[in-house]
Design an enzyme around this catalytic site. Structure first.
Site, PDB file in Angstrom:
ATOM      1  CD  GLU A 127      -2.898   1.238   2.309  1.00 22.34           C
ATOM      2  OE1 GLU A 127      -2.749   0.467   3.260  1.00 22.34           O
ATOM      3  OE2 GLU A 127      -3.782   2.093   2.249  1.00 22.34           O
ATOM      4  N   GLY A 266       2.974   2.779  10.672  1.00 25.05           N
ATOM      5  CA  GLY A 266       2.727   1.979  11.876  1.00 25.05           C
ATOM      6  C   GLY A 266       2.600   0.495  11.586  1.00 25.05           C
ATOM      7  CB  ALA A 267       0.777  -1.941  11.541  1.00 25.29           C
ATOM      8  CD  GLU A 269      -4.843  -2.047   5.655  1.00 29.93           C
ATOM      9  OE1 GLU A 269      -3.904  -1.560   6.311  1.00 29.93           O
ATOM     10  OE2 GLU A 269      -5.523  -1.390   4.841  1.00 29.93           O
ATOM     11  CG  ASN A 270       0.111  -6.662   4.039  1.00 26.73           C
ATOM     12  OD1 ASN A 270      -0.029  -5.788   3.206  1.00 26.73           O
ATOM     13  ND2 ASN A 270       1.070  -6.643   4.950  1.00 26.73           N
ATOM     14  CG  HIS A 302      -5.991   0.842  12.553  1.00 26.17           C
ATOM     15  ND1 HIS A 302      -6.731   1.994  12.480  1.00 26.17           N
ATOM     16  CD2 HIS A 302      -5.464   0.670  11.319  1.00 26.17           C
ATOM     17  CE1 HIS A 302      -6.661   2.493  11.262  1.00 26.17           C
ATOM     18  NE2 HIS A 302      -5.889   1.705  10.534  1.00 26.17           N
ATOM     19  CD  GLU A 303      -2.838  -1.839  10.635  1.00 20.83           C
ATOM     20  OE1 GLU A 303      -3.388  -2.066   9.533  1.00 20.83           O
ATOM     21  OE2 GLU A 303      -2.455  -0.694  10.961  1.00 20.83           O
ATOM     22  CD  GLU A 325      -6.306   3.394   6.612  1.00 20.56           C
ATOM     23  OE1 GLU A 325      -6.451   3.259   7.845  1.00 20.56           O
ATOM     24  OE2 GLU A 325      -5.704   2.560   5.907  1.00 20.56           O
TER      25      GLU A 325
HETATM   26  N1  TRP Z   1      -3.119   0.905   5.733  1.00 21.54           N
HETATM   27  C1  TRP Z   1      -2.132   1.200   6.741  1.00 21.54           C
HETATM   28  C2  TRP Z   1      -2.915   1.504   7.992  1.00 21.54           C
HETATM   29  O1  TRP Z   1      -3.489   0.698   8.591  1.00 21.54           O
HETATM   30  C3  TRP Z   1      -1.287   2.361   6.337  1.00 21.54           C
HETATM   31  C4  TRP Z   1       0.069   2.075   5.803  1.00 21.54           C
HETATM   32  C5  TRP Z   1       0.969   1.250   6.310  1.00 21.54           C
HETATM   33  C6  TRP Z   1       0.709   2.702   4.714  1.00 21.54           C
HETATM   34  N2  TRP Z   1       2.132   1.332   5.579  1.00 21.54           N
HETATM   35  C7  TRP Z   1       1.988   2.212   4.618  1.00 21.54           C
HETATM   36  C8  TRP Z   1       0.335   3.650   3.809  1.00 21.54           C
HETATM   37  C9  TRP Z   1       2.898   2.627   3.644  1.00 21.54           C
HETATM   38  C10 TRP Z   1       1.216   4.071   2.834  1.00 21.54           C
HETATM   39  C11 TRP Z   1       2.491   3.559   2.763  1.00 21.54           C
HETATM   40  O2  TRP Z   1      -3.130   2.588   8.406  1.00 21.54           O
HETATM   41 ZN    ZN Z   2      -5.504   1.803   8.562  1.00 17.83          ZN
END
Ligand code: TRP
Ligand code: ZN
Length: 868
Positions: A127, A266-267, A269-270, A302-303, A325
């Site tokens: 992402e 932060g993290a 959600e794959n 969140h994830e 989000e």
């Molecule tokens: N979707 C992720 C979240 O839970 C956001 C995210 C994680 C992201 N790594 C990233 C967005 C790298 C852009 C680039 O919030």
């Molecule tokens: Zn998110």
């Protein structure tokens, strides 16, 4: 790709559906020391929708082509064109199989997008648009495909090979092994993930309401295995919460989280394979503060919640990012509120929104929750999309009430399961489930800027008239603003602080809906009331009402709404600081605050965490929003002098309270204990500000004997920030003790970057040369440089501009390695247009020089907006 020209903007209204669907994709990764070979096989089918384009184009960046084939026939160079990040196939049938073999070089990937290596571990971040750095693909969230992934690598170095879904086959030959994973759910490629490494694992299981058993696995480096229990516990509690509150069960047989040291955010959600920044998953009392624990819990939740709000139902295009989000932040906020103190959580969230998001919304980077255009989507993972987006969902929750909101989300999840949809689709469900007309409400998605809500009132002949008006200042690209639908939750207090009855049903709280520019609301009352407006922060607006100090003290002492009490305390602090800047004596101002603060101290045992919030002055960053032109130095001096005076005057009260705040027994990251530690730290900070005698040795003693990181780091911060004689020794001991704990060393850098005063510019410069400083580690960079620029105004805004120059030079170097993080950190310059005199001159010079050098497209977009 480095070019100094900003790329063409992408516009929301230019959306067209994809030319081809990818029904299935089989990926095969061959990981070798020098390169990784990616074979892919896509089954494509033309989209027959009338507005779909005709050409077959894939995204692909920095891919070295070995071969391309259509329906088994290798393409010659005349049959395709690969340029500017796009691969065009010049003629294809309506249904065909596309095969590609490309090589990539994950080891030299410092941008941390696509496939990269962190401490010897291969991992992915796709992402928003990282998948195009892995293989050719229509890299857009509305193309959903079934993925099968095979990973091959050396068995001894990479014993663990992971991807999305379930493992379905494995084998080995000649020291190499392979595993094939199959994800039964169609997903966009931004949710693809792969990990290859040598990791330790904590395992558990969760049984869903319908009785399915899910394997839970959290992976980290071997020496971090003892730091995974809290994340596992948080995960299980999140899974239960989503079943109970939203009726959502997990859908695969296995859920994995992998902790990675090098991570841009932060993290992520794959599907079935979350990848986390170590800072958002590792937790242990010896290395993690209370704040760190709460962050782990919130991010794990969140994830996990994204599995439904994001993965099962995803975004049609990246303009709809807040669809997943904003909604998911609202969900994780509510999970934390249910887990800890709802009132405290609300104040923390609102404080952050008012401080950081209001600043974004009022500055050069302002954009709507659903933006209309962008150059690099990475730059739009903002507090507006996330936190304001969550407020917009929260308003809908409050407008509908819990039952109808649940009916609406049930409708949303069932109607759009397996689809890529829009923010409008979400609001449609809210309308259909409730029968409410939300057409005007939708402007919250399209209109940027924080509305200013001005309240005036008048009492005569038994009638109280409250007039509310709203006004939103122009933002870049949006000159004219429409009135929004603003829900204003309110109460009216009598002169003794008791709530007045507002209607025939005996209600003492009501919600006014302001939908015009100005409206007057009438109440029949026996006396002139004190209005308590925006209870619970019912709308993300800036409220103006000419409160007197007595009225604020009344609200602080008597109202029952945690947010409004905190807001009253903040207003009292703000007004005192305003007067000090205008020449008033800090001691006189502190004396004015004494009585309300003493009342809070006296009641502190009821709710220590709440008291800690009430006993805070607005941060310098929050204060910066209140002054135009902005003189960060004047704010710093005034705030510091008030804090010092308060610390002196309250010394005895605090000393009396301290013994009641000691937490004994083993460390627990649970609300009651966290609350007492937080208030203890706030009290010690006040004593330090008041220069209490003997505090240095008390803090040094706490530093040495602390049994958890919250208390140890708390003591270190105060020693260092107040320049106490024991500071240097403590810093040395800390570094020696935690040299092997990267996340703790990030804090060690941060503590030093946050020492108030211009001399810190030189300290930060020296620390950038420290052997433990790594420009390739976003956590380390944020720890040192991010703390400096965002958390230490008195140093960053050094009068000679040296803070700006140091930061700009650092960003120039960072940009060459990691454009995403460099661009995000450049937002620290967003105060530029508001700064007074030489501050602005100096900052503009530094920013312009940065822009004149070689810049990534990411950084260029941000700087160009700042310089406009
Ligand atoms: N979707 C992720 C979240 O839970 C956001 C995210 C994680 C992201 N790594 C990233 C967005 C790298 C852009 C680039 O919030
Ligand atoms: Zn998110």
């Amino acid at each position: 790709m480095r070019d100094n020209q900003a790329p063409k903007p992408i516009r929301r209204l230019d959306y067209r559906p994809p030319a081809f669907w990818v029904d299935s994709v089989a990926l095969d990764f061959d990981i070798y020391g020098d390169l990784t070979r990616v074979r892919s096989r896509l089954c494509l089918r033309r989209n027959t929708a009338a507005d779909a384009p005709a050409d077959c184009v894939f995204d692909g960046e920095m891919l070295v082509i070995e071969s391309l084939a259509v329906d088994g026939k290798t393409l010659s160079e005349q049959e395709y064109r690969y340029q500017g990040g796009q691969l065009a196939l010049l003629s294809v049938p309506d249904k065909f199989v596309f095969e590609s073999v490309v090589t990539i070089d994950p080891r030299s990937n410092t941008a941390l997008e696509g496939l990269y290596v962190s401490k010897g571990m291969y991992c992915t971040q796709c992402e928003a648009e990282g998948f195009r750095r892995i293989t050719f693909f229509p890299d857009r969230p509305d193309v959903l495909s079934r993925f099968t992934t095979t990973v091959r690598a050396d068995k001894s170095r990479y014993p663990l090979l992971l991807s999305n879904g379930n493992p379905v086959a494995e084998g080995e030959e000649d020291g190499r092994h392979w595993v094939t994973w199959e994800d039964p759910f169609a997903k966009p490629c931004y949710l693809f993930a792969l990990v290859a490494g040598d990791l330790a694992c904590l395992e558990d299981t969760f049984t869903t309401t319908s009785g399915r058993s899910v394997k839970l696995r959290i992976y980290a480096e071997h020496h971090d295995l003892d730091k995974l229990d809290f994340a596992m516990d948080s995960l299980k509690r999140s899974m239960l919460w989503d079943e109970q509150v939203y009726g959502r069960e997990y859908d695969l047989d296995i859920y994995m989280i992998v902790a990675v040291s090098h991570f841009n955010m932060g993290a992520m959600e794959n599907k079935g394979l979350n990848i986390f920044n170590t800072s958002c998953v590792l937790a242990h009392p010896d290395t993690t503060t209370d704040q760190g624990y709460q962050r782990v819990e919130a991010v794990v939740a969140h994830e996990y919640f994204h599995n439904w709000s994001g993965n099962r139902v995803t975004c049609r295009d990246w303009f709809q990012l807040s669809l997943k989000e904003g909604f998911t932040v609202f969900r994780d906020q509510e999970f934390s509120a249910d887990t800890h103190s709802r009132a405290v959580k609300r104040v923390e969230d609102v404080d952050m929104l008012r401080t950081i998001q209001f600043a974004e919304d009022g500055g050069p980077m302002a954009h709507p929750v659903r933006p209309d255009e962008y150059q690099k989507i990475d730059n739009f993972y903002t507090v507006t999309i996330y936190e304001k987006g969550a407020e917009v969902v929260r308003m809908q929750y409050n407008l509908l009430g819990p039952e109808l909101f649940r009916k609406a989300t049930d409708l949303y999840f069932s109607r759009f399961d397996g689809q890529a949809v829009t923010c409008d689709d979400f609001v449609d469900c809210m309308e259909e489930a409730s029968g409410q007309d939300l057409s005007q409400f939708r402007r919250w998605y399209s209109q940027a800027g924080t509305p200013r809500l001005t309240a005036t009132d008048q009492y005569s002949n038994g009638i109280y008239r409250l007039t509310l008006s709203q006004q939103t200042a122009p933002t870049p690209g949006q000159a004219d603003k429409q009135p929004l639908m603003v829900p204003v939750s309110m109460a009216l207090l009598d002169q003794s602080g008791q709530p007045l009855v507002l209607d025939a049903d005996g209600a003492t709280e009501t919600v006014l809906i302001l939908s015009d520019a100005t409206q007057t609301f009438e109440f029949t009352l026996p006396e002139q009331p004190v209005p308590v407006l925006l209870r619970g922060f019912s709308a993300p607006v800036e409220l103006r009402y000419p409160y007197s100090a007595d009225q604020l003290a009344l609200i602080l002492a008597h109202d029952t709404d945690g947010y409004c009490r905190w807001d009253a305390a903040q207003r009292l602090g703000l007004e005192a600081i305003r007067r000090i800047i205008a020449g008033s004596d800090p001691l006189v101002e502190a004396e004015q605050l004494l009585s309300p603060w003493r009342q809070v101290l006296a009641r502190a045992a009821e709710d220590p965490a709440g008291a800690a919030l009430l006993l805070g002055l607005p941060s310098e960053r929050a204060l910066a929003e209140q002054f135009l032109p902005l003189d960060p130095r004047a704010i710093h001096l005034a705030r510091t002098s008030l804090e010092r005076a308060l610390g002196r005057l309250l010394q005895a009260d605090i000393e009396a309270l301290l013994p009641t705040l000691v937490v004994s027994g083993p460390y627990r990251a649970e609300a009651a204990d966290i609350g007492r530690r937080t208030l203890m730290q706030r009290c010690l900070a006040l004593l330090a500000s008041g220069e209490a005698a003997g505090l240095g040795s008390r803090l040094a003693q706490q530093f040495g004997s602390a049994s958890n990181m919250t208390e140890r780091l708390g003591a270190l911060r105060l020693l260092v920030w107040h320049g106490l004689p024991q500071a240097d020794q403590a810093l040395k001991e800390f570094a020696a003790r935690y040299a092997g704990e990267a996340l703790v060393m990030d804090q060690w850098f941060a503590v030093q970057a946050l020492v108030p005063g211009e001399q810190t510019v030189a300290v930060v410069e020296r620390l950038m040369g420290h052997s433990a400083f790594e420009m390739t580690s976003p956590n380390r960079v944020r720890g040192l440089l991010g703390s400096f620029a965002n958390g230490n105004p008195s140093a960053f805004h050094a009068a000679d501009g040296s803070g700006y120059r140091l930061y700009a030079d650092a960003l120039a170097r960072l940009d060459r390695l990691n454009p995403q993080v460099a661009a995000r950190m450049a937002n620290a310059f967003a105060t530029l247009p508001r700064l007074a005199g030489d501050f602005q001159v100096n900052m503009r010079l530094a920013v312009q020089q940065l822009r004149d050098g070689e810049c990534s497209a990411n950084l260029a977009e941000v700087l160009d907006r700042l310089l406009q």
